[in-house]
Design a protein around this motif. Structure first.
Motif, PDB file in Angstrom:
ATOM      1  N   PRO A 157       0.829  -1.219   0.000  1.00 53.25           N
ATOM      2  CA  PRO A 157       0.000   0.000   0.000  1.00 53.25           C
ATOM      3  C   PRO A 157       0.852   1.254   0.000  1.00 53.25           C
ATOM      4  O   PRO A 157       1.906   1.323   0.627  1.00 53.25           O
ATOM      5  N   ARG A 158       0.410   2.248  -0.772  1.00 50.76           N
ATOM      6  CA  ARG A 158       1.091   3.536  -0.848  1.00 50.76           C
ATOM      7  C   ARG A 158       0.020   4.632  -0.859  1.00 50.76           C
ATOM      8  O   ARG A 158      -0.968   4.539  -1.593  1.00 50.76           O
ATOM      9  N   SER A 159       0.258   5.671  -0.066  1.00 49.84           N
ATOM     10  CA  SER A 159      -0.711   6.770  -0.033  1.00 49.84           C
ATOM     11  C   SER A 159      -0.890   7.404  -1.401  1.00 49.84           C
ATOM     12  O   SER A 159      -2.001   7.777  -1.795  1.00 49.84           O
ATOM     13  N   ILE A 160       0.197   7.554  -2.138  1.00 46.83           N
ATOM     14  CA  ILE A 160       0.136   8.255  -3.413  1.00 46.83           C
ATOM     15  C   ILE A 160      -0.805   7.558  -4.389  1.00 46.83           C
ATOM     16  O   ILE A 160      -1.499   8.207  -5.179  1.00 46.83           O
ATOM     17  N   ASP A 161      -0.881   6.231  -4.320  1.00 44.52           N
ATOM     18  CA  ASP A 161      -1.778   5.494  -5.209  1.00 44.52           C
ATOM     19  C   ASP A 161      -3.234   5.760  -4.851  1.00 44.52           C
ATOM     20  O   ASP A 161      -4.092   5.889  -5.734  1.00 44.52           O
ATOM     21  N   ASP A 162      -3.526   5.828  -3.567  1.00 44.91           N
ATOM     22  CA  ASP A 162      -4.901   6.099  -3.147  1.00 44.91           C
ATOM     23  C   ASP A 162      -5.305   7.536  -3.451  1.00 44.91           C
ATOM     24  O   ASP A 162      -6.439   7.802  -3.839  1.00 44.91           O
TER      25      ASP A 162
END
Length: 334
Positions: free
Chosen positions: A120-125
């Protein structure tokens, strides 16, 4: 404003990561004392694993409606996130008291796991959201997305007394199990004054935003002025964000965004990370002390003198001219 991101892309929600990501965190030898923990990039001591996402940070295409809450670690990003989020939601207490945890509504921008694109990565969300995105980052200005100001995004930069930052960061490291930190407070002090601290050098970080202080889309506030005069500071932040807050809204914000209220709020105090085994709140809670000047209870006279010498040298820099005068309660020597 785009809907609040109810994302689980965070290192701290134990149930959000698959076994591969949990094992990657547990097995990696790269902790605070490892030679690869810090990698300088564009003037910022980026650190593991967050420097893995830096290529995507550089490629980030900002939008005019975006808001970046920027500041050195432990300078008050959680409280400022709460204030900004409340402003964006018309000071509705439900923003703080219901729904997802604050750090998923306003996520840590450069968050990733040791597996980077496989985790999980914040930038993807954030990329999945329509309209404006709001996030917090610890990157120095030059290491932040280069599209922010050119594309019309807003930056709210926050500073805090570096002595309080040192103490709070020390407690953060010893309670954050993933940091694998084995030093003492003196080691943190030394890392600051020798420019080897994570996300440092500290005064270079400040200078990178201070140079942008006259830009219409940049606002600089301090932890101390938020604490000393919440009403006027929150009103100023609101005006910067295009909102004229009413007295009733300001009172609601002061109630739910006070440090004590946030420390007691399970949606803001990151107790869920304690349960997940990421932080050990028995060592130190995530929101530990919101009292300006509490460093006096922790720094020895020798540490304080070392820091004072370092502060005096840096505050005399041409690229920081006017900073200490603008924030006198932030840079205290005694």
């Amino acid at each position: 404003m785009a809907p609040v991101a109810d994302t689980s892309a965070t290192e701290y929600k134990g149930s959000s990561m698959n076994d591969a990501n949990k094992n990657a965190y547990a097995k990696t030898p790269i902790g605070y004392h490892h030679k690869d923990y810090i990698k300088p990039y564009k003037g910022t001591n980026t650190h593991f694993p967050f420097y893995l996402v830096q290529p995507d940070v550089d490629a980030w295409v900002a939008r005019r409606e975006d808001v970046a809450i920027s500041g050195f670690p432990k300078s008050g990003s959680s409280r400022l996130s709460a204030i900004v989020g409340m402003i964006q939601h018309d000071a509705d207490p439900a923003f703080m008291e219901a729904g997802a945890h604050l750090d998923r509504k306003i996520p840590f921008f450069e968050f990733c796991t040791p597996l980077n694109e496989k985790g999980p990565r914040s930038i993807d969300d954030l990329l999945k959201l329509e309209g404006g995105r709001t996030y917090f980052t610890h990157l120095g200005y030059d290491a932040s997305p280069p599209s922010l100001l050119p594309n019309g995004a807003k930056i709210v930069y926050h500073i805090r007394n570096p002595k309080d930052v040192m103490v709070t960061l020390y407690y953060h490291f010893i309670s954050r199990i993933l940091s694998k930190y084995t030093g003492d407070l003196g080691d943190i002090v030394d890392a600051f004054v020798t420019d080897k601290i994570v996300y440092g050098p500290y005064f270079d970080h400040l200078a990178s935003y201070w140079k942008m202080r006259d830009h219409p889309n940049v606002l600089i506030v301090s932890f101390e002025e938020i604490t000393e005069n919440f009403h006027d500071t929150a009103k100023r932040i609101g005006k910067f964000m295009g909102k004229d807050l009413t007295e009733e809204q300001l009172k609601a914000m002061e109630r739910v965004c006070s440090f004590d209220a946030m420390k007691a709020n399970p949606l803001t105090n990151r107790y869920d990370k304690h349960i997940a085994g990421i932080y050990d709140h028995n060592i130190s809670p995530f929101l530990r002390s919101g009292v300006p000047g509490a460093w006096r209870e922790h720094l020895t006279p020798e540490m304080n003198q070392k820091v004072n010498t370092w502060m005096a040298k840096n505050l005399a820099r041409e690229d920081l001219k006017g900073l200490a005068e603008r924030f006198p309660s932030t840079f205290t020597f005694n």
